[in-house]
Design an enzyme around this catalytic site. Structure first.
Site, PDB file in Angstrom:
ATOM      1  N   GLU A 171       0.641  -0.711   0.066  1.00 48.05           N
ATOM      2  CA  GLU A 171       0.338   0.338   0.489  1.00 48.05           C
ATOM      3  C   GLU A 171       1.149   1.099  -0.178  1.00 48.05           C
ATOM      4  OE1 GLU A 171      -3.512  -0.465   0.450  1.00 48.05           O
ATOM      5  OE2 GLU A 171      -3.459  -2.339   0.431  1.00 48.05           O
ATOM      6  N   LYS A 186      -5.038 -10.701  12.375  1.00 43.71           N
ATOM      7  CA  LYS A 186      -5.675 -11.919  11.121  1.00 43.71           C
ATOM      8  C   LYS A 186      -5.126 -13.889  12.703  1.00 43.71           C
ATOM      9  CE  LYS A 186      -4.716 -10.688   6.979  1.00 43.71           C
ATOM     10  NZ  LYS A 186      -3.560 -10.561   6.038  1.00 43.71           N
TER      11      LYS A 186
END
Lengths: 410, 410
Positions: A171, A186
């Site tokens: 990003e 996660k």
């Protein structure tokens, strides 16, 4: 996601899905699908509460703000929620799960962890009869790409990061990824499922790849080690330990060879042993696949067909053979030790348009037969079969040739 | 399986399972679990029809005979059936599925394919929103063990097979495995699910490893190829092609590196890409895990808790850190280029009981700092921390040491 719903006749959903409405920040933005045919909502929470909506799919992102508000609105309004939002689930998952239970609706989040790899459902449902000891993996493709690429190219962290940003692997603001925070979200979700634990993200220990030096990777490599960002959850006597940090893996470790932007999860449990799932951890396609798998789960037909084929599916037939498949082939023959044998072999192949890519000939064995192995260029199998027929007529072939299809990594 | 039911308090099943009765060929045979406490049935079909039975678990084996009779009896009596019987499902799966639908019961068979790898449910449910193009894998551990071991040891097929039989990796009668038939049963089942196809086992093309020559493996190896028995199902314009045959894989192919008795399934679909599942393909533990996963699926709580924790589960806490974990460590420092620097480093480690396994020192960089990397033997982290404290006092350390935990393949 919308594109996938639009071609659902090709899928194996247990029922039919209809898009009730769409919401996003800007209606006018160019999108790969035409959203004009669907009802537009400027506000996601309004869509979530719409009486025509049964299931609210949240792909907004961010642990708080509009995503959280919309998901809560949907649950409170008695709608099932499907979300790809790992930050939301890691920070507020327990509270949202309680709200969903209270309202008697499902809260599904396969897409929140490891993209297209269906690890949430594997852990929660398929392995419900297994005592999980440890869940460990590579859960952030950006970090794995960075460490892989630094070692391969010998470039610095900053150089490789800049390139990854140019290629879209990282990003513009890579903090969430490179700090290990994304992987930690996660890992915390997986740990909560695997160990029936009360998710408490404040207890997760997180360090990232942002401090990794090319020197460390190179020296580790010389010592037979691969440094990778590993996320893990493990069961200890005190409770569940969840952490994300760079680890040095021996070269023969199953996670050491996972390179590039792939994700991998290794689940260790009793009495199953270890199961490893590998696949694309991010991207529109994998995310849409995971969301659709969750959509499929919401259908509750009275009877679940054993092979998953619902009434509206058209059955395909099994057929005996492929058409004229194109492939490279491995061909092994044993040639009599006589002049011109190799020439006769290669001529027979050439006559049918089969061209040789690689060839090795071994010295003759005790019987005087000389083994020859050939890798052909790709050709239709019919050409290869015709060549085999020709070869059958050659007296210098000691026994029947061995033909094996070749498959290269795609 | 029984053992797993007996410790279900450690598992995450959505409800409580009770063993109603047990049947096997001989009641008196020595078993790892005590079956005396359960009702005994000499005849499996009688057990299947017993009014106290809700779910009949078939682990008899064989495509016809008592297994088929008992499964049919159970389904006709309106019982859910869980089976590990790949031959039965490959040959009679369609008819049994129709019978189950007619009776409104579930027919589940996760354990029939790839042992502990939950590929049946992944394909059927998690990937229901994916257009599957191909399913390919290593579905017979015996065959994979044989070809792996032949190449590694340079021994003939017969020698390696005899050893595998002695080690319990191959059956006394290995025909079903080495002929490719066992892998074909599994590939046919996966193809039926993946492609919504009418399973017709007579259309499956099967060849095994029984014709494989050490010479072929060796010549292929010299050409950069690994020969393995690959089972695959693929979607063509004419229908579903399902086949099992030795294939030559390029060394960088994801299936090429799967060695020994592991199973692997690679699923290629749109828009998910490729997902690979690896794990133990056979054995009592993996089979029991798969069966229990199917048992879990039969519970239908009104609300499915988002993280899979049912009311009767005790929640575990997340804790901030492990106790004093033992591990090998990778330690990297930069030493000032002065006499005795390396000695001071290793002495500091030794003083805290940290012993060096491997060490590399690089030549000094432009700043005169000489990078040293050490792999320690396993030691408690507290020792390592104490050593780091000592190192912190050494003036020849240019900057903070880098400490990374090492994990080797288990």
């Amino acid at each position: 996601m919308i594109e996938l719903v639009e071609r659902q006749d090709k899928l194996r959903l247990p029922g039919v899905v209809e898009i009730t409405g769409v919401s996003a920040r800007s209606q006018s933005r160019n999108r790969p699908v035409d959203t004009d045919k669907y009802r537009w909502f400027d506000d996601a929470a309004t869509l979530a509460e719409d009486p025509d909506v049964d299931v609210f799919v949240e792909l907004i992102g961010g642990s708080d703000g509009p995503a959280k508000f919309a998901v809560e609105s949907a649950l409170k309004a008695g709608k099932h929620v499907i979300t790809a939002n790992k930050a939301l689930m890691a920070k507020h998952g327990m509270a949202l799960a309680a709200l969903a239970e209270e309202k008697g609706v499902d809260l599904l989040f396969e897409a929140a962890v490891a993209g297209g790899i269906p690890v949430v459902r594997v852990l929660r449902d398929s392995l419900a009869g297994v005592e999980i000891k440890r869940v460990a993996g590579i859960l952030n493709g950006t970090c794995n790409y960075l460490t892989t690429s630094m070692l391969e190219t010998g470039r610095s962290y900053d150089e490789v990061l800049a390139e990854a940003q140019k290629l879209g692997y990282a990003e513009a603001d890579p903090t969430l990824d490179v700090s290990g925070m994304d992987a930690a979200h996660k890992a915390a979700i997986l740990s909560a499922i695997a160990f029936s634990a009360d998710l408490d993200f404040s207890k997760v220990k997180v360090s990232g790849v942002d401090g990794i030096d090319l020197l460390d990777l190179k020296l580790a490599d010389r010592l037979g080690l691969r440094i990778k960002l590993i996320a893990e959850g493990l069961l200890t006597e005190d409770g569940v330990v969840c952490r994300v940090e760079p680890m040095a893996l021996s070269a023969n470790h199953p996670l050491a060879r996972v390179n590039g932007s792939l994700n991998t999860v290794r689940i260790e449990g009793d009495p199953v042993g270890a199961i490893t799932l590998t696949g694309p951890g991010a991207g529109a396609g994998p995310t849409a696949s995971a969301v659709m798998g969750d959509v499929a789960k919401l259908f509750r037909p009275a009877i679940r067909p054993a092979f998953g084929r619902a009434e509206h599916h058209v059955a395909r037939p099994f057929v005996a053979a492929m058409g004229d498949e194109t492939s490279a082939f491995f061909l092994r023959v044993r040639l009599a030790d006589q002049p011109g044998a190799l020439a006769a072999l290669t001529e027979a192949l050439a006559a049918e348009g089969v061209s040789v890519n690689q060839l090795v000939q071994d010295s003759a064995d005790d019987s005087g037969a000389s083994p020859v192995a050939i890798v052909t260029h790709r050709c239709p199998r019919s050409h290869m079969q015709a060549a085999l027929t020709r070869l059958g007529k050659l007296t210098m072939l000691i026994d029947a040739p061995r033909l094996i299809r070749i498959e290269t990594a795609s």
